[in-house]
Scaffold this motif. Structure first.
Motif, PDB file in Angstrom:
ATOM      1  N   LYS A   1       0.831  -1.204   0.000  1.00 50.74           N
ATOM      2  CA  LYS A   1       0.000   0.000   0.000  1.00 50.74           C
ATOM      3  C   LYS A   1       0.867   1.256   0.000  1.00 50.74           C
ATOM      4  N   LEU A   2       1.930   1.235   0.789  1.00 43.26           N
ATOM      5  CA  LEU A   2       2.843   2.381   0.818  1.00 43.26           C
ATOM      6  C   LEU A   2       3.447   2.630  -0.551  1.00 43.26           C
ATOM      7  N   LEU A   3       3.831   1.564  -1.232  1.00 44.05           N
ATOM      8  CA  LEU A   3       4.426   1.698  -2.559  1.00 44.05           C
ATOM      9  C   LEU A   3       3.428   2.313  -3.542  1.00 44.05           C
ATOM     10  N   LYS A   4       2.178   1.902  -3.457  1.00 45.05           N
ATOM     11  CA  LYS A   4       1.159   2.465  -4.344  1.00 45.05           C
ATOM     12  C   LYS A   4       1.001   3.962  -4.110  1.00 45.05           C
ATOM     13  N   ILE A   5       1.024   4.366  -2.825  1.00 41.19           N
ATOM     14  CA  ILE A   5       0.898   5.788  -2.490  1.00 41.19           C
ATOM     15  C   ILE A   5       2.096   6.574  -3.002  1.00 41.19           C
ATOM     16  N   ILE A   6       3.288   6.064  -2.731  1.00 37.83           N
ATOM     17  CA  ILE A   6       4.513   6.757  -3.144  1.00 37.83           C
ATOM     18  C   ILE A   6       4.600   6.843  -4.663  1.00 37.83           C
ATOM     19  N   GLU A   7       4.290   5.766  -5.339  1.00 36.44           N
ATOM     20  CA  GLU A   7       4.349   5.760  -6.801  1.00 36.44           C
ATOM     21  C   GLU A   7       3.326   6.707  -7.414  1.00 36.44           C
ATOM     22  N   TYR A   8       2.156   6.835  -6.769  1.00 39.74           N
ATOM     23  CA  TYR A   8       1.148   7.778  -7.264  1.00 39.74           C
ATOM     24  C   TYR A   8       1.619   9.212  -7.059  1.00 39.74           C
ATOM     25  N   ILE A   9       2.275   9.452  -5.922  1.00 38.21           N
ATOM     26  CA  ILE A   9       2.831  10.784  -5.656  1.00 38.21           C
ATOM     27  C   ILE A   9       3.851  11.163  -6.717  1.00 38.21           C
ATOM     28  N   THR A  10       4.806  10.280  -6.964  1.00 39.65           N
ATOM     29  CA  THR A  10       5.884  10.607  -7.901  1.00 39.65           C
ATOM     30  C   THR A  10       5.407  10.671  -9.351  1.00 39.65           C
ATOM     31  N   THR A  11       4.318   9.972  -9.656  1.00 39.71           N
ATOM     32  CA  THR A  11       3.746  10.037 -11.006  1.00 39.71           C
ATOM     33  C   THR A  11       3.005  11.354 -11.223  1.00 39.71           C
ATOM     34  N   LYS A  12       2.176  11.714 -10.243  1.00 40.40           N
ATOM     35  CA  LYS A  12       1.360  12.917 -10.371  1.00 40.40           C
ATOM     36  C   LYS A  12       2.132  14.190 -10.022  1.00 40.40           C
ATOM     37  N   LEU A  13       3.170  14.053  -9.193  1.00 43.94           N
ATOM     38  CA  LEU A  13       3.974  15.204  -8.770  1.00 43.94           C
ATOM     39  C   LEU A  13       5.440  14.925  -9.089  1.00 43.94           C
ATOM     40  N   PRO A  14       5.808  14.992 -10.361  1.00 45.63           N
ATOM     41  CA  PRO A  14       7.163  14.595 -10.788  1.00 45.63           C
ATOM     42  C   PRO A  14       8.291  15.462 -10.254  1.00 45.63           C
ATOM     43  N   LYS A  15       7.971  16.625  -9.675  1.00 46.47           N
ATOM     44  CA  LYS A  15       9.002  17.502  -9.120  1.00 46.47           C
ATOM     45  C   LYS A  15       9.416  17.089  -7.704  1.00 46.47           C
ATOM     46  N   VAL A  16       8.678  16.146  -7.103  1.00 48.74           N
ATOM     47  CA  VAL A  16       8.968  15.733  -5.728  1.00 48.74           C
ATOM     48  C   VAL A  16      10.369  15.126  -5.643  1.00 48.74           C
ATOM     49  N   GLN A  17      11.154  15.647  -4.694  1.00 52.43           N
ATOM     50  CA  GLN A  17      12.525  15.185  -4.500  1.00 52.43           C
ATOM     51  C   GLN A  17      12.692  14.337  -3.251  1.00 52.43           C
ATOM     52  N   ARG A  18      11.738  14.476  -2.294  1.00 53.92           N
ATOM     53  CA  ARG A  18      11.873  13.725  -1.046  1.00 53.92           C
ATOM     54  C   ARG A  18      10.511  13.431  -0.446  1.00 53.92           C
ATOM     55  N   ILE A  19      10.336  12.185  -0.030  1.00 57.26           N
ATOM     56  CA  ILE A  19       9.149  11.771   0.713  1.00 57.26           C
ATOM     57  C   ILE A  19       9.620  11.281   2.072  1.00 57.26           C
ATOM     58  N   SER A  20       8.930  11.678   3.132  1.00 55.77           N
ATOM     59  CA  SER A  20       9.373  11.338   4.483  1.00 55.77           C
ATOM     60  C   SER A  20       8.194  10.933   5.345  1.00 55.77           C
ATOM     61  N   SER A  21       8.509  10.408   6.536  1.00 57.41           N
ATOM     62  CA  SER A  21       7.474   9.915   7.442  1.00 57.41           C
ATOM     63  C   SER A  21       8.037   9.781   8.843  1.00 57.41           C
ATOM     64  N   TYR A  22       7.163   9.884   9.859  1.00 55.44           N
ATOM     65  CA  TYR A  22       7.524   9.412  11.189  1.00 55.44           C
ATOM     66  C   TYR A  22       7.644   7.888  11.115  1.00 55.44           C
ATOM     67  N   ALA A  23       8.387   7.303  12.049  1.00 54.57           N
ATOM     68  CA  ALA A  23       8.525   5.844  12.046  1.00 54.57           C
ATOM     69  C   ALA A  23       8.791   5.323  13.453  1.00 54.57           C
ATOM     70  N   LEU A  24       8.189   4.190  13.778  1.00 57.49           N
ATOM     71  CA  LEU A  24       8.469   3.474  15.019  1.00 57.49           C
ATOM     72  C   LEU A  24       9.423   2.328  14.703  1.00 57.49           C
ATOM     73  N   PRO A  25      10.390   2.061  15.577  1.00 55.29           N
ATOM     74  CA  PRO A  25      11.328   0.960  15.319  1.00 55.29           C
ATOM     75  C   PRO A  25      10.631  -0.359  15.016  1.00 55.29           C
ATOM     76  N   GLY A  26       9.604  -0.674  15.801  1.00 54.75           N
ATOM     77  CA  GLY A  26       8.911  -1.939  15.617  1.00 54.75           C
ATOM     78  C   GLY A  26       8.310  -2.093  14.238  1.00 54.75           C
ATOM     79  N   ASN A  27       7.770  -1.005  13.687  1.00 50.27           N
ATOM     80  CA  ASN A  27       7.167  -1.080  12.364  1.00 50.27           C
ATOM     81  C   ASN A  27       8.215  -1.207  11.264  1.00 50.27           C
ATOM     82  N   ILE A  28       9.391  -0.634  11.497  1.00 52.43           N
ATOM     83  CA  ILE A  28      10.495  -0.835  10.553  1.00 52.43           C
ATOM     84  C   ILE A  28      10.938  -2.297  10.576  1.00 52.43           C
TER      85      ILE A  28
END
Length: 296
Positions: free
Chosen positions: A85-112
């Motif tokens: 699901k994350l990949l689908k979101i990121i890929e949609y962002i970079t497709t629709k917003l081709p100028k995007v240079q960085r995507i970021s997020s908060y993260a918990l160790p356990g989820n990583i």
């Protein structure tokens, strides 16, 4: 920054360095939301947003602000989402917003740690370049008292796993979190986490009590005694003294901090320690400077 009719589910939070970023809520609230010191998402019940709703917002943004360069995925921890699901979101962002240079997020160790090394590499290659992690403390006793749901070992392992996949990290430690009794072990063990993970960015905030000190003590324990300004400086000095960092950008410039510290560790370690020593010897001057900075 952006003038478009997107409905945000309040309250909305983002790291200071994401002030000029598009904030895209892919989840609402925090997947853990049990830390005793944090009130950020207590008014929300965690849930995952539907893909079609997220895509609709991205589509709208692409028409109104097509030159977006940075995107922050909210709320508390987008990394809890399945990688597919994350990949689908990121890929949609970079497709629709081709100028995007960085995507970021908060993260918990356990989820990583719940993601495979290959999944993390795929996320990095897709565009997820930076994660923000609240380490809070490197001391297991304190982490248990604040109900963090993590340990020193899981924090180190999570950060190292993200770094191995090429994802940069920005980490945060809470000055004063252990109170007077646990201050020194908090400083030393937190420095050990930094040394073991070598994050690109590290910062400190001072512990606050949004629901009052007694509310925090109820969960932490009766042995909590808040630090004075002098003790906060001494704890910070112990933290920096025990760091062995090579190329970490360090910031202690949040509104909660009594002393503004900025530098690169380890290059500026001695300079920062000198600033702390001066503040310890002249605490009133440091306090006045902090009040002046807050008024800017």
């Amino acid at each position: 920054m952006f003038d478009f009719p997107i409905h945000y589910d309040e309250p909305l939070f983002r790291p200071p360095s994401e002030a000029n970023s598009l904030i895209l809520q892919v989840t609402l609230g925090c997947s853990w939301n049990r830390c005793s010191f944090c009130e950020m998402y207590k008014s929300k019940q965690f849930r995952v947003r539907k893909l079609e709703d997220i895509f609709q917002e991205i589509e709208l943004i692409s028409r109104l602000q097509p030159k977006v360069r940075k995107v922050f995925l909210g709320d508390g921890d987008a990394m809890v989402l399945p990688t597919s699901k994350l990949l689908k979101i990121i890929e949609y962002i970079t497709t629709k917003l081709p100028k995007v240079q960085r995507i970021s997020s908060y993260a918990l160790p356990g989820n990583i740690l719940r993601k495979s090394s290959q999944e993390l590499q795929e996320l990095r290659e897709a565009g997820l370049k930076l994660i923000y992690m609240g380490i809070e403390s490197g001391d297991d006793e304190i982490l248990k008292k604040i109900n963090k749901g993590e340990t020193k070992a899981t924090t180190i392992e999570g950060l190292q796993k993200a770094h191995a996949a090429g994802i940069t990290s920005s980490v945060m430690i809470l000055n004063g979190l252990g109170g007077a009794r646990y201050s020194r072990q908090h400083a030393i063990h937190s420095a050990e986490v930094l040394n073991a993970t070598q994050p690109r960015y590290a910062s400190t905030l001072v512990l606050s009590f949004p629901l009052g000190e007694e509310s925090f003590r109820t969960q932490f324990g009766d042995d909590f005694e808040p630090l004075t300004q002098q003790q906060l400086f001494e704890e910070m000095r112990a933290l920096l003294e025990h760091t062995e960092l090579k190329n970490t950008v360090f910031r202690s410039d949040h509104a909660s901090n009594y002393l503004i510290l900025k530098g690169q560790l380890g290059r500026d370690k001695n300079k920062l320690l000198e600033q702390l020593s001066d503040a310890i010897e002249q605490p009133s001057t440091a306090g006045l400077r902090a009040e002046w900075m807050r008024g800017l």
